[in-house]
Scaffold this motif. Structure first.
Motif, PDB file in Angstrom:
ATOM      1  N   GLN A 136     -47.854   1.506 -17.645  1.00  0.00           N
ATOM      2  CA  GLN A 136     -48.145   0.272 -16.925  1.00  0.00           C
ATOM      3  C   GLN A 136     -47.621  -0.873 -17.774  1.00  0.00           C
ATOM      4  OE1 GLN A 136     -50.193   0.830 -14.136  1.00  0.00           O
ATOM      5  NE2 GLN A 136     -50.379   2.999 -14.672  1.00  0.00           N
ATOM      6  N   THR A 137     -46.724  -1.651 -17.222  1.00  0.00           N
ATOM      7  CA  THR A 137     -46.247  -2.828 -17.948  1.00  0.00           C
ATOM      8  C   THR A 137     -46.427  -4.043 -17.051  1.00  0.00           C
ATOM      9  OG1 THR A 137     -43.983  -2.826 -17.108  1.00  0.00           O
ATOM     10  CG2 THR A 137     -44.427  -1.372 -18.954  1.00  0.00           C
ATOM     11  N   PRO A 138     -46.378  -5.222 -17.652  1.00  0.00           N
ATOM     12  CA  PRO A 138     -46.540  -6.442 -16.848  1.00  0.00           C
ATOM     13  C   PRO A 138     -45.506  -6.530 -15.719  1.00  0.00           C
ATOM     14  CG  PRO A 138     -46.624  -6.950 -19.176  1.00  0.00           C
ATOM     15  CD  PRO A 138     -46.260  -5.510 -19.075  1.00  0.00           C
ATOM     16  N   THR A 198     -33.462  16.203 -29.644  1.00  0.00           N
ATOM     17  CA  THR A 198     -32.231  15.634 -30.187  1.00  0.00           C
ATOM     18  C   THR A 198     -31.378  15.094 -29.055  1.00  0.00           C
ATOM     19  OG1 THR A 198     -30.226  16.121 -31.413  1.00  0.00           O
ATOM     20  CG2 THR A 198     -31.117  17.903 -30.112  1.00  0.00           C
ATOM     21  N   HIS A 199     -30.448  14.196 -29.402  1.00  0.00           N
ATOM     22  CA  HIS A 199     -29.475  13.816 -28.386  1.00  0.00           C
ATOM     23  C   HIS A 199     -28.117  14.420 -28.734  1.00  0.00           C
ATOM     24  CE1 HIS A 199     -29.384  10.431 -31.342  1.00  0.00           C
ATOM     25  NE2 HIS A 199     -28.123  10.792 -31.337  1.00  0.00           N
ATOM     26  N   ASP A 200     -28.121  15.246 -29.768  1.00  0.00           N
ATOM     27  CA  ASP A 200     -26.883  15.775 -30.314  1.00  0.00           C
ATOM     28  C   ASP A 200     -26.797  17.276 -30.037  1.00  0.00           C
ATOM     29  OD1 ASP A 200     -24.755  16.567 -31.775  1.00  0.00           O
ATOM     30  OD2 ASP A 200     -25.502  15.814 -33.708  1.00  0.00           O
ATOM     31  N   GLY A 202     -31.116  14.902 -24.538  1.00  0.00           N
ATOM     32  CA  GLY A 202     -30.915  13.842 -23.560  1.00  0.00           C
ATOM     33  C   GLY A 202     -30.547  12.558 -24.257  1.00  0.00           C
ATOM     34  N   GLU A 203     -30.015  11.623 -23.468  1.00  0.00           N
ATOM     35  CA  GLU A 203     -29.633  10.331 -24.028  1.00  0.00           C
ATOM     36  C   GLU A 203     -30.861   9.556 -24.481  1.00  0.00           C
ATOM     37  OE1 GLU A 203     -26.119   8.163 -21.803  1.00  0.00           O
ATOM     38  OE2 GLU A 203     -27.287   9.407 -20.455  1.00  0.00           O
ATOM     39  N   SER A 204     -30.611   8.499 -25.213  1.00  0.00           N
ATOM     40  CA  SER A 204     -31.689   7.607 -25.627  1.00  0.00           C
ATOM     41  C   SER A 204     -32.421   7.077 -24.393  1.00  0.00           C
ATOM     42  CB  SER A 204     -31.088   6.455 -26.426  1.00  0.00           C
ATOM     43  OG  SER A 204     -32.119   5.647 -26.903  1.00  0.00           O
ATOM     44  N   LYS A 225     -37.674  11.914 -24.179  1.00  0.00           N
ATOM     45  CA  LYS A 225     -37.915  13.035 -25.093  1.00  0.00           C
ATOM     46  C   LYS A 225     -39.127  12.805 -25.999  1.00  0.00           C
ATOM     47  CE  LYS A 225     -33.867  12.510 -27.041  1.00  0.00           C
ATOM     48  NZ  LYS A 225     -33.319  11.297 -26.435  1.00  0.00           N
ATOM     49  N   SER A 226     -39.129  11.640 -26.649  1.00  0.00           N
ATOM     50  CA  SER A 226     -40.227  11.374 -27.579  1.00  0.00           C
ATOM     51  C   SER A 226     -41.566  11.320 -26.857  1.00  0.00           C
ATOM     52  CB  SER A 226     -40.000  10.049 -28.304  1.00  0.00           C
ATOM     53  OG  SER A 226     -38.859  10.117 -29.105  1.00  0.00           O
ATOM     54  N   GLN A 227     -41.561  10.735 -25.665  1.00  0.00           N
ATOM     55  CA  GLN A 227     -42.831  10.600 -24.946  1.00  0.00           C
ATOM     56  C   GLN A 227     -43.406  11.970 -24.586  1.00  0.00           C
ATOM     57  OE1 GLN A 227     -43.959   7.600 -25.154  1.00  0.00           O
ATOM     58  NE2 GLN A 227     -41.942   6.997 -25.930  1.00  0.00           N
ATOM     59  N   PHE A 245     -41.944  12.915 -37.075  1.00  0.00           N
ATOM     60  CA  PHE A 245     -41.630  11.714 -36.309  1.00  0.00           C
ATOM     61  C   PHE A 245     -40.184  11.290 -36.473  1.00  0.00           C
ATOM     62  CE2 PHE A 245     -46.183  11.575 -36.424  1.00  0.00           C
ATOM     63  CZ  PHE A 245     -46.473  11.206 -35.128  1.00  0.00           C
ATOM     64  N   GLN A 246     -39.744  10.559 -35.460  1.00  0.00           N
ATOM     65  CA  GLN A 246     -38.335  10.219 -35.336  1.00  0.00           C
ATOM     66  C   GLN A 246     -37.817   9.357 -36.488  1.00  0.00           C
ATOM     67  OE1 GLN A 246     -37.502   8.820 -31.450  1.00  0.00           O
ATOM     68  NE2 GLN A 246     -35.331   8.538 -31.794  1.00  0.00           N
ATOM     69  N   ASP A 247     -38.583   8.338 -36.863  1.00  0.00           N
ATOM     70  CA  ASP A 247     -38.060   7.382 -37.826  1.00  0.00           C
ATOM     71  C   ASP A 247     -38.801   7.470 -39.164  1.00  0.00           C
ATOM     72  OD1 ASP A 247     -37.073   5.326 -39.239  1.00  0.00           O
ATOM     73  OD2 ASP A 247     -37.626   3.744 -37.831  1.00  0.00           O
TER      74      ASP A 247
HETATM   75  N1  LIG Z   1     -45.516   1.816 -24.375  1.00  0.00           N
HETATM   76  C1  LIG Z   1     -44.509   1.823 -23.461  1.00  0.00           C
HETATM   77  N2  LIG Z   1     -44.527   0.960 -22.435  1.00  0.00           N
HETATM   78  C2  LIG Z   1     -43.517   0.955 -21.532  1.00  0.00           C
HETATM   79  N3  LIG Z   1     -42.458   1.786 -21.569  1.00  0.00           N
HETATM   80  C3  LIG Z   1     -42.396   2.668 -22.572  1.00  0.00           C
HETATM   81  C4  LIG Z   1     -43.411   2.734 -23.562  1.00  0.00           C
HETATM   82  N4  LIG Z   1     -43.088   3.711 -24.443  1.00  0.00           N
HETATM   83  C5  LIG Z   1     -41.914   4.217 -24.002  1.00  0.00           C
HETATM   84  N5  LIG Z   1     -41.506   3.610 -22.886  1.00  0.00           N
HETATM   85  C6  LIG Z   1     -40.287   3.919 -22.119  1.00  0.00           C
HETATM   86  O1  LIG Z   1     -40.201   5.303 -21.931  1.00  0.00           O
HETATM   87  C7  LIG Z   1     -38.851   5.708 -21.878  1.00  0.00           C
HETATM   88  C8  LIG Z   1     -38.636   6.956 -22.682  1.00  0.00           C
HETATM   89  O2  LIG Z   1     -38.793   6.667 -24.045  1.00  0.00           O
HETATM   90  P1  LIG Z   1     -38.627   7.767 -25.193  1.00  0.00           P
HETATM   91  O3  LIG Z   1     -39.120   7.127 -26.446  1.00  0.00           O
HETATM   92  O4  LIG Z   1     -39.283   9.033 -24.807  1.00  0.00           O
HETATM   93  O5  LIG Z   1     -37.058   7.961 -25.252  1.00  0.00           O
HETATM   94  P2  LIG Z   1     -36.261   9.013 -26.118  1.00  0.00           P
HETATM   95  O6  LIG Z   1     -35.665   9.979 -25.181  1.00  0.00           O
HETATM   96  O7  LIG Z   1     -37.109   9.545 -27.213  1.00  0.00           O
HETATM   97  O8  LIG Z   1     -35.101   8.100 -26.702  1.00  0.00           O
HETATM   98  P3  LIG Z   1     -34.514   8.028 -28.193  1.00  0.00           P
HETATM   99  O9  LIG Z   1     -33.427   9.046 -28.253  1.00  0.00           O
HETATM  100  O10 LIG Z   1     -33.967   6.636 -28.263  1.00  0.00           O
HETATM  101  O11 LIG Z   1     -35.623   8.266 -29.133  1.00  0.00           O
HETATM  102  C9  LIG Z   1     -38.021   4.544 -22.348  1.00  0.00           C
HETATM  103  O12 LIG Z   1     -37.346   3.983 -21.248  1.00  0.00           O
HETATM  104  C10 LIG Z   1     -39.032   3.547 -22.882  1.00  0.00           C
HETATM  105  O13 LIG Z   1     -38.626   2.236 -22.594  1.00  0.00           O
END
Ligand SMILES: Nc1ncnc2c1ncn2[C@@H]1O[C@H](COP(=O)(O)OP(=O)(O)OP(=O)(O)O)[C@@H](O)[C@H]1O
Ligand SMILES: [Mg+2]
Lengths: 321, 310
Positions: free
Chosen positions: A14-16, A210-212, A40-42, A46-48, A94-96
């Motif tokens: 949920q965002t504004p 990974t994206h690679d 997958g691409e950035s 993936k991270s979520q 974690f990623q970073d």
């Molecule tokens: N707290 C949040 N509120 C709104 N959108 C979010 C939030 N956290 C993540 N997103 C959105 O969820 C989507 C997926 O993000 P995610 O971090 O999973 O990408 P990713 O595949 O891991 O990319 P990367 O390779 O850059 O790490 C993105 O479009 C991001 O903007």
């Protein structure tokens, strides 16, 4: 035997400005000792996906579907039950590594606190385990670096610390979120080899994000290709590399410089991922797809095919003449 | 760390010297002197007085004598307006007073402000969060010169619980109101800063790392989040500390505590050169010492700062 099973996992924020649909209807399973890649691409989600498994999503996230671990849905677990699984059963890299270590605490403390939490280990016994973990990830001169702080380490060393941290309690599953992106190519290869070695020794499962695709080739049994929060294709890694079915997968493979199959010119995929606030009705990849038809713009393709090789595409590569 | 402190202390000596010299000349530049009055003194008596205080000497000799006495005898000279008192006497009488209520005021500010900010951050939009916001607004509407009379009205005149002024050797009942009046607006700021700082830290990736270890929230708060949360609070408090222990002129005057702020006002009215200079030096030294302490506190928390100090 299946260790972790995600079914119809969806994540929205949920965002504004409205609801962001970051992950849609993703299903996969990870067997014991298996390595599954999430590619997958950035921004593809993936991270979520990894964060949702451990209940670490941001406060504005809503999930649906199930993520089953040992018969229980992790998405609906109580905080303290979840805490007993975190780090002990399922750990995350974690990623970073530059921001995921606490800059105000010594490395030793950051490494031993999960031992203290889950095994009640303290003092000399804990230190021994910390040193073992630091040795396992090849941090040189570990004994003298216990009291050092994160800023005193290089990026590559911090990445190793983050990996050691995840290994502390010998978890059954590791969620490795781009464990090598922050590193240069030689170190990348070292770290991947290291992970592989540790995994073989302890029969651990890994979800490798990974994206690679180059990283995936040697390391994973199964690969999921994600685009705009949806699974585009999923297959055994070899199968996927040899006979990619989805145009997006093929595009990704073409963008990999060091893979034999991808001979010919190195190409990137033109265009940008779609807006996840108001996704287009059809296939999310359609606007960037070379083979798209009118149907692609209109209807969302379902994930179909043999369970060992599935793809969500109206005009898969193999059906083109 | 000790070496660093010593180095810093040495570096402050030239600063202090220039401060003394500048203040010394500034003071004499102002028209009039400690002994000018409506009815001029007879010239013979005036000459006598000036001689007694060394004011008949050329300026550079006066300055030299002044510095010499401070360095070798720690003697800041006699007060020009209060006969039989030296500057040392006046500071010894006033400074412990402001130091005492200033200290308790700082304790009041930190011991209440930090927990209030923490609770407000952890329970956003809860009762305590509103209390904090309300308190912040309250302290803006009631600065200390409005708050102090209100406190006296309530606790002295209406309820009769606390004395409305005086010091009485620093009995606790005489400390409370000056400390509260002095601290309230800072308390609101500390709570506000703590709240926003903690909220920011709780969103940091390393806090998520800590959660991924399965640590309970309380452990995460205390072990991982508290230290970095306090950094901006310490920065904010650094000048406030100096202000507090050197006393608010208003609080000193209003509560007749006999603190050093009162002495400063008296000295300014009577052009008491030596007292003003002595107090200016005291303020600078305190500022220096407290800044050093704040920097050391920073170093104690932040290892990056610490390795910079070596
Ligand atoms: N707290 C949040 N509120 C709104 N959108 C979010 C939030 N956290 C993540 N997103 C959105 O969820 C989507 C997926 O993000 P995610 O971090 O999973 O990408 P990713 O595949 O891991 O990319 P990367 O390779 O850059 O790490 C993105 O479009 C991001 O903007
Ligand atoms: Mg990511």
């Amino acid at each position: 035997m299946t260790l972790l099973q995600a079914e119809n996992l969806s994540i929205e924020f949920q965002t504004p400005d409205g609801v962001v649909k970051a992950v849609n209807d993703v299903s996969f399973s990870i067997g014991a000792g298996e390595t599954v890649a999430l590619v997958g691409e950035s921004g593809s989600g993936k991270s979520q996906i990894a964060l949702s498994v451990l209940g670490l999503l941001a406060g504005n996230a809503r999930t649906s579907g199930t993520v089953t671990y040992q018969g229980k849905n992790l998405l609906e677990m109580q905080q303290n039950e979840l805490n007993s699984i975190r780090a002990k059963e399922i750990a995350m890299i974690f990623q970073d590594p530059m921001t995921s270590l606490n800059p105000y605490m010594t490395i030793e403390r950051q490494l031993n606190e999960s031992l203290e939490q889950h095994e009640g280990l303290k003092g000399a016994a804990a230190r021994k385990r910390v040193l073992e973990a630091m040795d396992a990830v090849r941090i040189p001169d570990a004994k003298n670096r216990l009291k050092a702080y994160p800023h005193e380490f290089s990026g590559g060393m911090r990445q190793r610390i983050v990996i050691a941290m995840a290994l502390m309690c010998s978890p059954k599953l590791i969620l490795a979120d781009e464990p090598t992106t922050a590193l240069d190519v030689t170190v990348q290869a070292q770290i991947m080899a290291l992970l592989k070695e540790i995994q073989r020794e302890s029969d651990m499962s890994v979800l490798l994000i990974t994206h690679d695709l180059g990283v995936v080739a040697g390391a994973c049994e199964k690969t999921l290709v994600l685009y705009a929060g949806r699974v585009m294709e999923q297959a055994g890694t070899l199968d996927l590399f040899e006979t990619p079915s989805h145009p997006y997968t093929r595009g990704l493979l073409r963008a990999v410089p060091n893979i034999q199959d991808a001979v010919g010119d190195l190409r990137s995929i033109a265009g940008q991922p779609p807006n996840q606030m108001v996704p287009p009705p059809g296939c999310p990849f359609a606007p960037r797809c070379e083979n798209r038809t009118e149907q692609c713009d209109r209807e969302l393709p379902p994930l179909v095919g043999d369970i060992r090789h599935q793809r969500a595409c109206w005009r898969p590569v193999e059906e083109l003449v | 760390m000790l070496k660093y402190s010593l180095r810093r202390s040495l570096a402050v000596v030239p600063t202090l010297l220039s401060l003394i010299i500048i203040c010394f000349f500034l003071m004499r530049l102002a028209p009039g002197g400690p002994f000018t009055s409506e009815r001029p003194l007879p010239p013979a008596i005036m000459a006598n007085v000036l001689e007694r205080y060394g004011l008949d000497q050329p300026l550079h000799i006066q300055l030299w004598t002044y510095i010499k006495n401070i360095v070798f005898h720690f003697d800041f000279g006699p007060s020009f307006s209060q006969r039989d008192y030296t500057v040392n006497d006046l500071i010894a009488a006033g400074f412990p007073v402001t130091l005492t209520y200033g200290f308790w005021s700082a304790v009041f500010v930190l011991a209440l402000g930090i927990p209030l900010g923490v609770v407000a951050a952890l329970r956003q939009n809860s009762f305590w969060d509103y209390i904090m916001t309300g308190f912040a607004i309250f302290s803006q509407i009631f600065p200390n010169f409005v708050l102090a009379p209100l406190l006296v009205l309530l606790f002295t005149l209406a309820l009769g619980w606390l004395p409305g002024g005086g010091w009485n050797g620093g009995h606790w009942s005489y400390i409370i109101m000056p400390a509260v009046a002095l601290g309230t607006s800072y308390l609101a700021n500390v709570a506000r800063i703590t709240r926003s700082s903690l909220l920011e830290i709780l969103g940091a990736p390393y806090i998520r790392t800590a959660r991924a270890k399965g640590l309970p929230e309380r452990t995460i708060l205390i072990r991982h989040a508290l230290k970095p949360t306090l950094l901006p609070v310490i920065s904010y408090m650094s000048p406030v500390f100096v202000y507090m222990i050197t006393g608010s002129v208003f609080v000193d005057v209003f509560f007749s505590t006999g603190g050093i702020g009162q002495k400063f006002i008296d000295a300014a009215y009577t052009r008491d050169y030596s007292v003003i200079l002595g107090l200016a030096i005291l303020y600078s030294v305190l500022t220096f010492v407290l800044n050093l302490l704040v920097d050391l506190a920073y170093a104690a928390i932040d290892p990056k700062v610490r390795s910079g100090l070596k």
